[in-house]
Structures are given as structure tokens and as C-alpha cells.
Design a protein around this motif. Structure first.
Motif, PDB file in Angstrom:
ATOM      1  N   SER A  77       0.744  -1.155   0.003  1.00  0.00           N
ATOM      2  CA  SER A  77       0.034  -0.049  -0.114  1.00  0.00           C
ATOM      3  C   SER A  77       0.823   1.268  -0.018  1.00  0.00           C
ATOM      4  CB  SER A  77      -0.850  -0.054   1.269  1.00  0.00           C
ATOM      5  OG  SER A  77      -2.035  -0.932   1.069  1.00  0.00           O
ATOM      6  N   ALA A  78       2.028   1.385   0.695  1.00  0.00           N
ATOM      7  CA  ALA A  78       2.863   2.276   0.441  1.00  0.00           C
ATOM      8  C   ALA A  78       3.437   2.647  -0.834  1.00  0.00           C
ATOM      9  CB  ALA A  78       4.078   2.095   1.578  1.00  0.00           C
ATOM     10  N   GLN A  79       3.781   1.507  -1.637  1.00  0.00           N
ATOM     11  CA  GLN A  79       4.140   1.959  -3.183  1.00  0.00           C
ATOM     12  C   GLN A  79       2.809   2.185  -3.922  1.00  0.00           C
ATOM     13  OE1 GLN A  79       5.948  -1.927  -3.854  1.00  0.00           O
ATOM     14  NE2 GLN A  79       7.691  -1.203  -3.378  1.00  0.00           N
ATOM     15  N   ALA A 102       8.389   1.638   6.062  1.00  0.00           N
ATOM     16  CA  ALA A 102       7.074   1.885   4.994  1.00  0.00           C
ATOM     17  C   ALA A 102       6.967   3.363   4.527  1.00  0.00           C
ATOM     18  CB  ALA A 102       5.731   1.326   5.898  1.00  0.00           C
ATOM     19  N   ILE A 103       7.448   4.217   5.457  1.00  0.00           N
ATOM     20  CA  ILE A 103       7.136   5.682   5.184  1.00  0.00           C
ATOM     21  C   ILE A 103       8.331   5.869   3.971  1.00  0.00           C
ATOM     22  CG2 ILE A 103       7.253   7.994   6.061  1.00  0.00           C
ATOM     23  CD1 ILE A 103       4.717   6.332   6.798  1.00  0.00           C
ATOM     24  N   GLU A 104       9.407   5.198   4.289  1.00  0.00           N
ATOM     25  CA  GLU A 104      10.608   5.368   3.668  1.00  0.00           C
ATOM     26  C   GLU A 104      10.226   5.013   2.080  1.00  0.00           C
ATOM     27  OE1 GLU A 104      15.467   4.442   2.773  1.00  0.00           O
ATOM     28  OE2 GLU A 104      14.173   3.494   4.195  1.00  0.00           O
ATOM     29  N   THR A 105       9.584   3.794   2.003  1.00  0.00           N
ATOM     30  CA  THR A 105       9.104   3.316   0.749  1.00  0.00           C
ATOM     31  C   THR A 105       8.090   3.965   0.196  1.00  0.00           C
ATOM     32  OG1 THR A 105       9.391   0.869   1.478  1.00  0.00           O
ATOM     33  CG2 THR A 105       7.805   1.164  -0.135  1.00  0.00           C
ATOM     34  N   TYR A 106       7.309   4.898   0.893  1.00  0.00           N
ATOM     35  CA  TYR A 106       5.912   5.488   0.097  1.00  0.00           C
ATOM     36  C   TYR A 106       6.824   6.844  -0.174  1.00  0.00           C
ATOM     37  CZ  TYR A 106       2.425   9.299   0.508  1.00  0.00           C
ATOM     38  OH  TYR A 106       1.751  10.399   0.393  1.00  0.00           O
ATOM     39  N   THR A 206      10.482   8.551  11.530  1.00  0.00           N
ATOM     40  CA  THR A 206       9.659   8.126  10.406  1.00  0.00           C
ATOM     41  C   THR A 206       9.383   9.207   9.445  1.00  0.00           C
ATOM     42  OG1 THR A 206       7.727   8.612  11.661  1.00  0.00           O
ATOM     43  CG2 THR A 206       8.377   6.483  11.975  1.00  0.00           C
ATOM     44  N   GLY A 207       9.448  10.457   9.852  1.00  0.00           N
ATOM     45  CA  GLY A 207       9.362  11.570   8.932  1.00  0.00           C
ATOM     46  C   GLY A 207       7.723  11.666   8.813  1.00  0.00           C
ATOM     47  N   ALA A 208       6.849  11.003   9.620  1.00  0.00           N
ATOM     48  CA  ALA A 208       5.600  11.348   9.273  1.00  0.00           C
ATOM     49  C   ALA A 208       5.008  12.702   9.820  1.00  0.00           C
ATOM     50  CB  ALA A 208       4.749  10.284  10.808  1.00  0.00           C
ATOM     51  N   ASN A 209       4.094  12.971   8.925  1.00  0.00           N
ATOM     52  CA  ASN A 209       3.258  14.434   9.154  1.00  0.00           C
ATOM     53  C   ASN A 209       2.266  14.243  10.252  1.00  0.00           C
ATOM     54  OD1 ASN A 209       3.682  13.832   5.929  1.00  0.00           O
ATOM     55  ND2 ASN A 209       4.256  15.794   6.413  1.00  0.00           N
ATOM     56  N   GLU A 210       1.827  13.088  10.612  1.00  0.00           N
ATOM     57  CA  GLU A 210       0.836  13.115  11.685  1.00  0.00           C
ATOM     58  C   GLU A 210       1.053  11.910  12.407  1.00  0.00           C
ATOM     59  OE1 GLU A 210      -3.390  13.727  10.845  1.00  0.00           O
ATOM     60  OE2 GLU A 210      -2.923  15.099   9.051  1.00  0.00           O
ATOM     61  N   LEU A 211       0.551  11.908  13.650  1.00  0.00           N
ATOM     62  CA  LEU A 211       0.686  10.687  14.469  1.00  0.00           C
ATOM     63  C   LEU A 211      -0.870  10.391  14.860  1.00  0.00           C
ATOM     64  CD1 LEU A 211       3.528  11.086  16.872  1.00  0.00           C
ATOM     65  CD2 LEU A 211       3.727   9.746  14.792  1.00  0.00           C
TER      66      LEU A 211
END
Length: 240
Positions: A77-79, A102-106, A206-211
Motif C-alpha cells: 500500500s505504501a508503494q 514503510a514511510i521511506e518506501t512511500y 519516520t518522517g510522519a506528518n501526523e501521528l
């Protein structure tokens, strides 16, 4: 409502259940990419000429596409989300070991689209926050024991720390113990100061924009208190 005024549609391949329930919900295991493309076409009314569903008008869906997120715990789903230029949400509350990858893959797969010019990702995380480290760990341990017992053949609601401590015996499958221990080892548990620091570290890693926070914890009032303490700690010194 924890986020007033926001309606998102999250889509993923997994049912979030055991194999038997998954089979009941998805008996044909149809291709997720194809079904997702059809869903978008129902919202947008742009099926290709001759498509068997082209004559169907989704009401009130057509022309009213909500914010769509692809959900996943691995790379598929990330890809897909990245290649379509859609936002992605990773299930870190049960697959925290894979959140950063997963976030890196995205990010690697991301292509700008009409929806997004830049990648945008959520990471979910299990959190228990109490006034003291000791109290938070008691509730965390109760959730751990309740979950292992439920997966070992004694299903039921989460038990309180007092119930766990009063009835230490119960079904206990080593394989389930290992699985639950691994899942919960990536949860954030502690006092407000500790929780804030660990959530900030998770965001950086992770570099996430939101948690998105999930709290596996006995008792509605205690869960509500956990969310209150998290909000107070994370908003302290920051504009609301």
C-alpha cells in the motif's frame, strides 16, 4: 469526536481480523488495485468506455470524493499510495517495527498528483499515558496479559490491572506471548514527559506528518484520561 469537521476514507487490503473472519469478508480475494481503481471511478464518474459499471451512478458518492488514504502495514500500500500521489497511513500500532521503512518506501514511490504535490503520511502508534510511569506500566501489562489470554483461547474484554493481579492464571500460548510482546514493544508507555519525548522521536525517525494514537487500555475513563494527558503534554508551549 476527537477531530471535529474531518472525514477521511481509509482503504486497505487487510480486514484486521483472523484468517477465518478474513475469508468470510473477502472470499474471492479480488485484486485490491483493481477494486481501488473502480472505487475511485464510482466517485469520479470516469469509467472507461464499455466498462460494465459505467452506467452506474453512485449516489451521493459521485462528485463528492472524501479525503482518501491508503492504509497498510507493509510495502504494497505504501508503494501504491506513492505511485498514485495519495496520502498513506501506516499501521504502526501493530507493526511498529516496520513504520520507518514503510514511510521511506512511500516517499521513494511518490509521484505528484492532483491530490498531493508532496508526500503526506500518518503513522499510528499505541500509547498509554498516565500521571506516573508505574501506573502507565500497570495498565500496559494488563493489556498485554489480556491480549495473550484472548489469543490463547480465552476471548473477552480487556481486564483491569486489579483483575489481572487477582487472577494470574489463564491460557498462555508461547507463540501468542511472543507475538503480543513484539507488537506491544513498539508502543509508547509512560508519564506525560516520557510520552511526549518518545512521540517526538517517532515523528523524527519516520518522517510522519501526523501521528494517530491508539490506546489499548481497560476502562473508558482511563483511556480518556490518557488522551487528555497526551494532549496537555504535546500542546504545552505550542499554539492550539
Amino acid at each position: 469526536m476527537l477531530h471535529p469537521g474531518r472525514i477521511d476514507l481509509g482503504l486497505g487490503r487487510s480486514s484486521g481480523a483472523n484468517q477465518v473472519t478474513t475469508q468470510a469478508l473477502q472470499p474471492n480475494h479480488e485484486d485490491f488495485g483493481q477494486k481501488f481503481a473502480e472505487l475511485l471511478a464510482f466517485f469520479q464518474g470516469d469509467f472507461p468506455d464499455g466498462h460494465p459499471y459505467g452506467s452506474i451512478i453512485a449516489t451521493p458518492g459521485r462528485g463528492n470524493t472524501p479525503a482518501i488514504w491508503l492504509l497498510g502495514s507493509g510495502s504494497y500500500s505504501a508503494q501504491l499510495a506513492g505511485s498514485l500521489g495519495l496520502p498513506f497511513a501506516h499501521g504502526g500500532h501493530f507493526m511498529g517495527s516496520n513504520s520507518a521503512r514503510a514511510i521511506e518506501t512511500y516517499h521513494e514511490a511518490f509521484r505528484p498528483s492532483e491530490t498531493l504535490e508532496e508526500p503526506y503520511a500518518i503513522v499510528s502508534v499505541g500509547v498509554i499515558c498516565m500521571e506516573t510511569e508505574e501506573l502507565a506500566q500497570r495498565y500496559h501489562n494488563a493489556a498485554y496479559v489480556s491480549t495473550v489470554r484472548a489469543m490463547s483461547g480465552e476471548p473477552g474484554p480487556l481486564l483491569s490491572p486489579e483483575e489481572i493481579e487477582a487472577t494470574p492464571d489463564g491460557p498462555w500460548a508461547p507463540a501468542q506471548d511472543h507475538f503480543v510482546s513484539d507488537v506491544l514493544s513498539h508502543h509508547v508507555v509512560g508519564s506525560p514527559t516520557i510520552v511526549k519525548a518518545e512521540l517526538e522521536d517517532l515523528t523524527k525517525r519516520t518522517g510522519a506528518n501526523e501521528l494517530m494514537i491508539a490506546t489499548i487500555m481497560h476502562g473508558y475513563e482511563h483511556r480518556l484520561r490518557s488522551y487528555e494527558l497526551i494532549a496537555e503534554a504535546c500542546l504545552k508551549g505550542n499554539p492550539a
